[in-house]
Motif scaffolding. Structure first.
Motif, PDB file in Angstrom:
ATOM      1  N   LEU A 175      -1.751  48.312 -39.449  1.00  0.00           N
ATOM      2  CA  LEU A 175      -2.063  48.142 -38.098  1.00  0.00           C
ATOM      3  C   LEU A 175      -4.011  48.389 -38.554  1.00  0.00           C
ATOM      4  O   LEU A 175      -3.921  49.312 -39.581  1.00  0.00           O
ATOM      5  CB  LEU A 175      -1.604  49.213 -37.588  1.00  0.00           C
ATOM      6  CG  LEU A 175      -0.241  49.225 -37.084  1.00  0.00           C
ATOM      7  CD1 LEU A 175      -0.316  50.482 -35.986  1.00  0.00           C
ATOM      8  CD2 LEU A 175      -0.110  47.649 -35.997  1.00  0.00           C
ATOM      9  N   ALA A 176      -4.224  47.474 -37.725  1.00  0.00           N
ATOM     10  CA  ALA A 176      -5.635  48.172 -37.594  1.00  0.00           C
ATOM     11  C   ALA A 176      -6.513  48.948 -36.864  1.00  0.00           C
ATOM     12  O   ALA A 176      -5.418  49.872 -36.444  1.00  0.00           O
ATOM     13  CB  ALA A 176      -6.476  46.677 -36.885  1.00  0.00           C
ATOM     14  N   TYR A 222       3.846  49.088 -30.024  1.00  0.00           N
ATOM     15  CA  TYR A 222       2.642  48.557 -31.936  1.00  0.00           C
ATOM     16  C   TYR A 222       1.475  49.115 -31.615  1.00  0.00           C
ATOM     17  O   TYR A 222       0.939  49.672 -32.859  1.00  0.00           O
ATOM     18  CB  TYR A 222       3.015  47.062 -32.279  1.00  0.00           C
ATOM     19  CG  TYR A 222       1.963  46.501 -31.524  1.00  0.00           C
ATOM     20  CD1 TYR A 222       0.999  46.093 -31.603  1.00  0.00           C
ATOM     21  CD2 TYR A 222       2.535  45.505 -30.644  1.00  0.00           C
ATOM     22  CE1 TYR A 222      -0.237  45.152 -31.170  1.00  0.00           C
ATOM     23  CE2 TYR A 222       2.681  44.734 -29.978  1.00  0.00           C
ATOM     24  CZ  TYR A 222       0.134  44.745 -29.614  1.00  0.00           C
ATOM     25  OH  TYR A 222      -0.063  43.696 -28.464  1.00  0.00           O
ATOM     26  N   GLU A 223       1.012  49.509 -30.504  1.00  0.00           N
ATOM     27  CA  GLU A 223      -0.377  49.993 -30.269  1.00  0.00           C
ATOM     28  C   GLU A 223      -0.621  52.076 -30.488  1.00  0.00           C
ATOM     29  O   GLU A 223       0.948  52.935 -30.150  1.00  0.00           O
ATOM     30  CB  GLU A 223      -1.360  50.130 -29.018  1.00  0.00           C
ATOM     31  CG  GLU A 223      -1.585  48.442 -29.777  1.00  0.00           C
ATOM     32  CD  GLU A 223      -2.406  47.897 -28.358  1.00  0.00           C
ATOM     33  OE1 GLU A 223      -2.998  46.999 -28.622  1.00  0.00           O
ATOM     34  OE2 GLU A 223      -1.794  48.904 -26.998  1.00  0.00           O
ATOM     35  N   ARG A 224      -0.979  52.627 -31.359  1.00  0.00           N
ATOM     36  CA  ARG A 224      -1.087  53.966 -31.691  1.00  0.00           C
ATOM     37  C   ARG A 224      -2.162  54.661 -30.917  1.00  0.00           C
ATOM     38  O   ARG A 224      -3.758  53.910 -31.263  1.00  0.00           O
ATOM     39  CB  ARG A 224      -0.793  54.547 -33.328  1.00  0.00           C
ATOM     40  CG  ARG A 224       0.654  54.010 -33.413  1.00  0.00           C
ATOM     41  CD  ARG A 224       1.647  54.809 -32.992  1.00  0.00           C
ATOM     42  NE  ARG A 224       3.303  54.239 -33.304  1.00  0.00           N
ATOM     43  CZ  ARG A 224       3.564  53.551 -32.912  1.00  0.00           C
ATOM     44  NH1 ARG A 224       3.614  52.543 -31.774  1.00  0.00           N
ATOM     45  NH2 ARG A 224       5.015  53.286 -33.409  1.00  0.00           N
ATOM     46  N   VAL A 249      -7.463  55.037 -33.359  1.00  0.00           N
ATOM     47  CA  VAL A 249      -6.804  54.302 -32.558  1.00  0.00           C
ATOM     48  C   VAL A 249      -6.228  52.440 -33.196  1.00  0.00           C
ATOM     49  O   VAL A 249      -7.120  52.179 -34.052  1.00  0.00           O
ATOM     50  CB  VAL A 249      -8.386  53.230 -31.351  1.00  0.00           C
ATOM     51  CG1 VAL A 249      -7.767  52.545 -30.152  1.00  0.00           C
ATOM     52  CG2 VAL A 249      -8.502  54.686 -30.953  1.00  0.00           C
ATOM     53  N   ARG A 250      -4.845  52.569 -32.942  1.00  0.00           N
ATOM     54  CA  ARG A 250      -4.150  51.367 -33.851  1.00  0.00           C
ATOM     55  C   ARG A 250      -4.240  50.374 -33.314  1.00  0.00           C
ATOM     56  O   ARG A 250      -3.140  50.149 -32.066  1.00  0.00           O
ATOM     57  CB  ARG A 250      -3.360  51.637 -34.756  1.00  0.00           C
ATOM     58  CG  ARG A 250      -3.539  53.519 -35.367  1.00  0.00           C
ATOM     59  CD  ARG A 250      -3.022  53.773 -36.438  1.00  0.00           C
ATOM     60  NE  ARG A 250      -3.149  55.619 -37.013  1.00  0.00           N
ATOM     61  CZ  ARG A 250      -3.374  55.314 -38.412  1.00  0.00           C
ATOM     62  NH1 ARG A 250      -3.088  53.949 -39.071  1.00  0.00           N
ATOM     63  NH2 ARG A 250      -3.064  56.454 -38.467  1.00  0.00           N
ATOM     64  N   SER A 251      -3.781  49.465 -33.556  1.00  0.00           N
ATOM     65  CA  SER A 251      -3.142  47.776 -32.747  1.00  0.00           C
ATOM     66  C   SER A 251      -2.956  46.826 -34.014  1.00  0.00           C
ATOM     67  O   SER A 251      -3.306  47.042 -34.946  1.00  0.00           O
ATOM     68  CB  SER A 251      -4.066  47.208 -31.937  1.00  0.00           C
ATOM     69  OG  SER A 251      -3.273  46.251 -31.350  1.00  0.00           O
ATOM     70  N   SER A 321      -2.233  52.485 -41.675  1.00  0.00           N
ATOM     71  CA  SER A 321      -3.804  51.693 -42.294  1.00  0.00           C
ATOM     72  C   SER A 321      -3.720  51.319 -43.132  1.00  0.00           C
ATOM     73  O   SER A 321      -3.634  52.902 -43.581  1.00  0.00           O
ATOM     74  CB  SER A 321      -4.520  52.240 -40.260  1.00  0.00           C
ATOM     75  OG  SER A 321      -4.423  51.950 -39.415  1.00  0.00           O
ATOM     76  N   THR A 322      -4.869  50.993 -43.270  1.00  0.00           N
ATOM     77  CA  THR A 322      -5.322  51.020 -44.847  1.00  0.00           C
ATOM     78  C   THR A 322      -6.412  50.147 -44.837  1.00  0.00           C
ATOM     79  O   THR A 322      -7.103  49.024 -44.333  1.00  0.00           O
ATOM     80  CB  THR A 322      -4.612  50.722 -45.830  1.00  0.00           C
ATOM     81  OG1 THR A 322      -5.349  50.590 -47.406  1.00  0.00           O
ATOM     82  CG2 THR A 322      -3.443  49.056 -45.907  1.00  0.00           C
TER      83      THR A 322
END
Length: 405
Positions: A175-176, A222-224, A249-251, A321-322
Motif C-alpha cells: 500500500l501507499a 484494503y485501506e488503513r 493513511v494507506r490505500s 508499506s515501504t
C-alpha cells in the motif's frame, strides 16, 4: 553459454557463504534504528572492500548509506540492502535477511560479469531507514536509481501464512502510505480554578480520534488509518494547550492514499473548529505503492525451485508499506516475499518474528532467494529482448499510475 554463467553465479554465492553469513549475524545481533546504522554500514563497507569492490561510504548524501558497484557499460542493475531495526524489538522485520539476500545477489552477478566480460553494471545499495525514515526517498532525490534498468530485493514474511511446499510469493503489491503529524494549539488554564479560560487541545485530539474511528466504517477494505498520540498534556490540573498526533493513511495507490488523507484531514479540521484550537499539519516521508514488474516476477518464479513460489497468493502476506514503492516509480522493480519459520501471532513487527529472523533456517532461505534474484538480474543484463519487454511493461504501468490506477 547462459548455463555456464548461471553456474558461476551459484558457485560464487556458495563460496562467499562465510562473508554473507557474517553480515547477516552482525546486523541481527546489533540492531540499529533509522539513520543510526553505523555498525551495519561500516561492516558492509569493510567486507566489500576486502573483496576488492569499489565502495562509496556515506553515499548519496546519507550518512549510513553506501554504494558498491562492479562492471562497466551496458545496463545498470541494482539490489537494495536494508538494515535498520525497530525500537524495542530489534530486527522484527528481518532486515538482516534482506541485506544478506541482496549481498548474495550482488556477489553472484558481479562474478558473472567478470567471468563473461559482457557490458553491464551491478550496484549494491545500502538503504537505511526504511522503517518510517524514508531513506530511499533521500537516495532517489540524490540520483541513486537514475538510469537503472531494474531494482530487486526480497522481504521476509510470516511463514505460517503459507501452505504446502510454498515458501514465497513473487508478485506482492503493498500500500501507499501518507504520513502526517498534526499539532493542535489551544490555551492553558487552571483546570479547577478557571477551566473556562482554557482552550483544550486534548479535546481536539479526542474529537478527531473518534471522528476518524467513525470514518473507518466508510473506507475500502484494503485501506488503513492508524495513529498515535505524541503529546497529550502534562498534568491533569493544567488544561492541555499543545497536543500532537501522528497518523498513517494507506490505500492501494499513491493518489488513492492522498484522497483518503483529505477525508482524514477534515476530521482534524472539524475537531479544531469545534474546540477553538489552531491546527498545523506537518508532512512526513510518505511512501508510494509497490508496483511489481510482472516480467521480473515471472522470471523469478522460473528460476526458483519448482513449486516453492506462488505468483500472488496469499495477497496479504505483507500488506504494509515501504519506500521500495517509490523505487518502483523510478525503474522496474521486484519486491518478492519469502516465509520464515514463524508461529501464529508472529507476523512482522513482533518479538517472535525478530527471533525467527535470526535462525539458520531463515538465513538459508534468504540466501536461496538471493540466488534466485541474481539469476533474474543476470537476465536483465544479458537478455536484450527480456530487458526491452520489462521496460515497456514498466512504462505502461507508469501511465496507469499517473491516472491513479
Amino acid at each position: 553459454m547462459a548455463q555456464d554463467w548461471s553456474d558461476v553465479i551459484k558457485g560464487e554465492i556458495l563460496a562467499r557463504n562465510p562473508e554473507i553469513a557474517s553480515i547477516n549475524k552482525q546486523i541481527h545481533e546489533n540492531p540499529e534504528l533509522a539513520y543510526e546504522e553505523y555498525k551495519a554500514h561500516d561492516d558492509f563497507v569493510s567486507i566489500l572492500k576486502s573483496l576488492g569492490f569499489d565502495v562509496t561510504p556515506r553515499a548519496f548524501g546519507v550518512e549510513t548509506a553506501f554504494s558498491a558497484e562492479s562492471g562497466s557499460g551496458g545496463r545498470l542493475l541494482i539490489f537494495n540492502a536494508e538494515y535498520d531495526a525497530l525500537p524495542g524489538i530489534g530486527h522484527a522485520c528481518g532486515h538482516n535477511l534482506i541485506a544478506s539476500s541482496s549481498f548474495a545477489s550482488f556477489l553472484g552477478v558481479a562474478a558473472a560479469l567478470k567471468a563473461s566480460g559482457i557490458p553491464g553494471r551491478v550496484r549494491l545499495l545500502g538503504t537505511p531507514a526504511e522503517e518510517g525514515g524514508g531513506g530511499k526517498l533521500k537516495m532517489i532525490a540524490s540520483g541513486a536509481y537514475k538510469g537503472a534498468a531494474a531494482c530487486l530485493m526480497v522481504h521476509p514474511g510470516p511463514g505460517h501464512n503459507l501452505s504446502g511446499s510454498i515458501r514465497g510469493v513473487s508478485y506482492v503489491r503493498m500500500l501507499a502510505n501518507v504520513k502526517m503529524r498534526v499539532y493542535f494549539t489551544g490555551r492553558e488554564s487552571h483546570a479547577a480554578i478557571a477551566p473556562w479560560d482554557g482552550v483544550n487541545a486534548l479535546d481536539a485530539v479526542c474529537l478527531s480520534y473518534n471522528a476518524i474511528s467513525m470514518l473507518r466504517q466508510q473506507i475500502h477494505p484494503y485501506e488503513r488509518i492508524h495513529g498515535v498520540f505524541r503529546s497529550a498534556g502534562d498534568r491533569p490540573n493544567v488544561t492541555p494547550a499543545n497536543c500532537c498526533v501522528e497518523y498513517y493513511v494507506r490505500s492501494e495507490t499513491r493518489s488513492g492514499a492522498e484522497r483518503l488523507w483529505q477525508r482524514v484531514l477534515k476530521c482534524f479540521e472539524g475537531a479544531a473548529l469545534a474546540t477553538g484550537c489552531e491546527i498545523r499539519v506537518e508532512p512526513l516521508n510518505s511512501y508510494a505503492d509497490v508496483r511489481p514488474n510482472v516480467s521480473l516476477c515471472k522470471a523469478y518464479m522460473d528460476v526458483m525451485p519448482e513449486g516453492t513460489v506462488s505468483y500472488s497468493e496469499p495477497a496479504d502476506i505483507l500488506a504494509g508499506s515501504t519506500d521500495m514503492g517509490d523505487v518502483c516509480y523510478e525503474c522496474p522493480g521486484f519486491h518478492g516475499v519469502f516465509g520464515i519459520g514463524t508461529k501464529e501471532g508472529e507476523a512482522n513487527h513482533t518479538k517472535g518474528f525478530a527471533a525467527a529472523a535470526g535462525t539458520d533456517d531463515s538465513f538459508e532461505r534468504a540466501k536461496e532467494c538471493g540466488m534466485g534474484m541474481a539469476l533474474v538480474g543476470w537476465k536483465v543484463l544479458s537478455d536484450d529482448e527480456f530487458a526491452e519487454e520489462m521496460q515497456k511493461e514498466w512504462e505502461q504501468d507508469m501511465k496507469l499510475a499517473a491516472e491513479g490506477k
